[in-house]
Write an enzyme that holds these catalytic residues in place. Sequence first.
Site, PDB file in Angstrom:
ATOM      1  N   SER A  75      36.939  41.235  35.748  1.00  0.00           N
ATOM      2  CA  SER A  75      37.897  40.611  34.837  1.00  0.00           C
ATOM      3  C   SER A  75      39.313  41.110  35.064  1.00  0.00           C
ATOM      4  CB  SER A  75      37.433  40.853  33.389  1.00  0.00           C
ATOM      5  OG  SER A  75      38.148  40.064  32.481  1.00  0.00           O
ATOM      6  N   ASP A 128      47.233  39.200  46.803  1.00  0.00           N
ATOM      7  CA  ASP A 128      47.889  37.925  47.093  1.00  0.00           C
ATOM      8  C   ASP A 128      49.386  38.062  47.298  1.00  0.00           C
ATOM      9  OD1 ASP A 128      45.398  36.878  46.808  1.00  0.00           O
ATOM     10  OD2 ASP A 128      45.937  35.351  45.333  1.00  0.00           O
ATOM     11  N   LYS A 131      34.402  37.834  37.832  1.00  0.00           N
ATOM     12  CA  LYS A 131      34.556  37.239  36.500  1.00  0.00           C
ATOM     13  C   LYS A 131      35.972  36.688  36.374  1.00  0.00           C
ATOM     14  CE  LYS A 131      34.471  38.216  31.520  1.00  0.00           C
ATOM     15  NZ  LYS A 131      35.870  37.780  31.251  1.00  0.00           N
TER      16      LYS A 131
END
Length: 522
Positions: free
Chosen positions: A297, A308, A322
Site C-alpha cells: 500500500s 518512476d 496493493k
Amino acid sequence: MNKNNLPIYLSLATIFGIVIGVLFSGSSNSLSLTGKTSNEAKIKRLIDYIQRDYVDDVNTDELLDGAITQMLGKLDPHSVYIPKENLQQVTENMQGNFVGIGVQFRMIKDTITVIQTIKGGPSIKAGIKAGDRILVADNDTLYGKRLLSGNVPKFLKGKPDTQVNLQVYRKSNDSLFNININRGKVKIKSVDLSYMMTEDLGYIKLNRFARTSYDEFKTALTSLLNKGMKNLILDIRGNGGGFIDIANQIVDEFLEDDKLIVFTKNNKGRVEKSFATSKGDFENGGLYVLIDESSASASEIVAGALQDNDKGVIIGRRSFGKGLVQIEMNLGDGSAVRLTTARYYTPTGRSIQKPYDKNGDENYRRDYANRMRNGELLSKDSIPIVDSLQYSTPKGKIVYGGGGIIPDVFVPIDTTAYLNNFYFRTINNFAFDYVDNDRKSLLKAWTLERFIKDFDVDGSVFNTYISRVMDDQPSYRTRQTIQRYLKASIANELFGDIGFNRIIHQDDKMLQKVLELESTQE
C-alpha cells in the site's frame, strides 16, 4: 458462530450485498437502519422477524457482523469490517498513540514482565523499570492465571488521567511495592531505528504510515543530516502501509518541486494528483529503498513514486501488490468499515494491484506461499511480468505494473537466517534470564557500541545456552544464526529495539548489497 445459524447468516449477507450501494451512497459516512428506504426497511424487518419469531435464541448482532464481513469479502480483499470491540485498537495504531501506562511486556512464567518502558510514557516517569513484574492492577490479580498477552491491556489501558494502582515485584532488590500511575498518551513508534551505518551512509527503518510517522521520519532525517549523512537507506520492508498523505509527505523529502508522486482514480473516473513541493530536505542525496513481499500500500506508493521519477535504487523483492485506497466509514454503533473507494497509480500510470477474484480468492491470501513455491523469492527470473503492462521512466528505465513494485536490484530471501519456534522461544527465555539475573551490573558494564563489538567474543554465553537446551551440536550454519540471534536478544533486553536491530543488521543481505553498491561508487 453456531452452524445452525448459517442459513440466516447467508441470507443476511445476500440482502446486505443487494443494498450496499444505498447504504454507502451520499455524503454520510454512517449507517442507518431506521427503514427510511425500502431496502433498509427490508433489513430491519428481517432482523425484527428473527428476534421475535425464530425458533432458537439468536445473537442478531453476531449475525449482522458476520453478514457484513461476508458481504465485504465479495468486493475485494481490502474492504473490511472492523467490529466496535476492535476499532479502538485499530484507530490507536493508525493515529500513532494510545492511552495507557506505557510498557512493553511479555508473559514469563505466568507473570506480566516489563521488557521495556516506553520513552515519555507514564511508567518511566513513575519509576517502573525493565524486569519489573506487575502482579496486581487495582483489585485484579494478574499472575498465575495463564493470561493471554492480548487480554492484559484491558487491565492497564483506560481513559486519560485515570489512575491505576499496581503491585510490582522487583527482582534486582527483592522488593514488593505498590505504585500509582496516571494513564496518559503513549506514542507508538513508526521509526524503529535510525543511525549512521558508515561515515556518510544513514539508515531509517519505517514500520508504518501513521499520523505521527512523518514527524518521526523528519526528526530522524534531520538528525542524520546533522551527522554528515550524504546517502540514505530507507527500509520499508514489512511496512503494511497506512495514510497516503503521510506517504506523500515522506516522498516529498526526496523529489524536486512539481514531480508527480501518485494519482488516484475513483468509480466516477475522477482523478486526484499529488505533487512534490519545495520543502524537500534530501532532494540531492543518494537513496536506497529496501522493500520485500510484505511492503504494501503506502509503502508501494513511496517505492513506485521514487522508481518512476528515477530517484534512488529500489532493492529487495517484489512488493505485496496493493493498489486500492480505503476510506474508513462509521456504521453508527461504534463499528466501522474500510471501503475501497479508488485505485492509486504510480507516476508512469502503473496500477500495482495484483489480480484478485471478487468472490474470494484463496490464492490471494496464500500469495507468500505461492511465491515461495514458484521460486520468486529466490530468483528474479521467476517474478511474473506482463509485457502489456510495461512502462518507461523519464530516463528510459523499464518498469512493470500488474502486481507490486519489482525492485531495480533483486536480493533473494535468506533461507539460512530462519530459526524454528523452539529456538525463538528458548533463546528469548534464556536472554531474559541472563539479563534479569544481573541487569544492573550488565548495564553498568556495557555501552551499546562496546556490546556490538565485544560481547561474547569467546562464545561462552552461546555455549551455555546450547548446553542447556540441546543434546547435540547444531550445524555450522544454524550455529551462526543462533549465535547472532542470541546476542541480538540479549541486546534487546539491555538496550531495546536499537540493540536488537543493530546486531541483526550485521548479517542482513539487503544491507550488505547496499554496502556493495556504495563501494563501487567510491
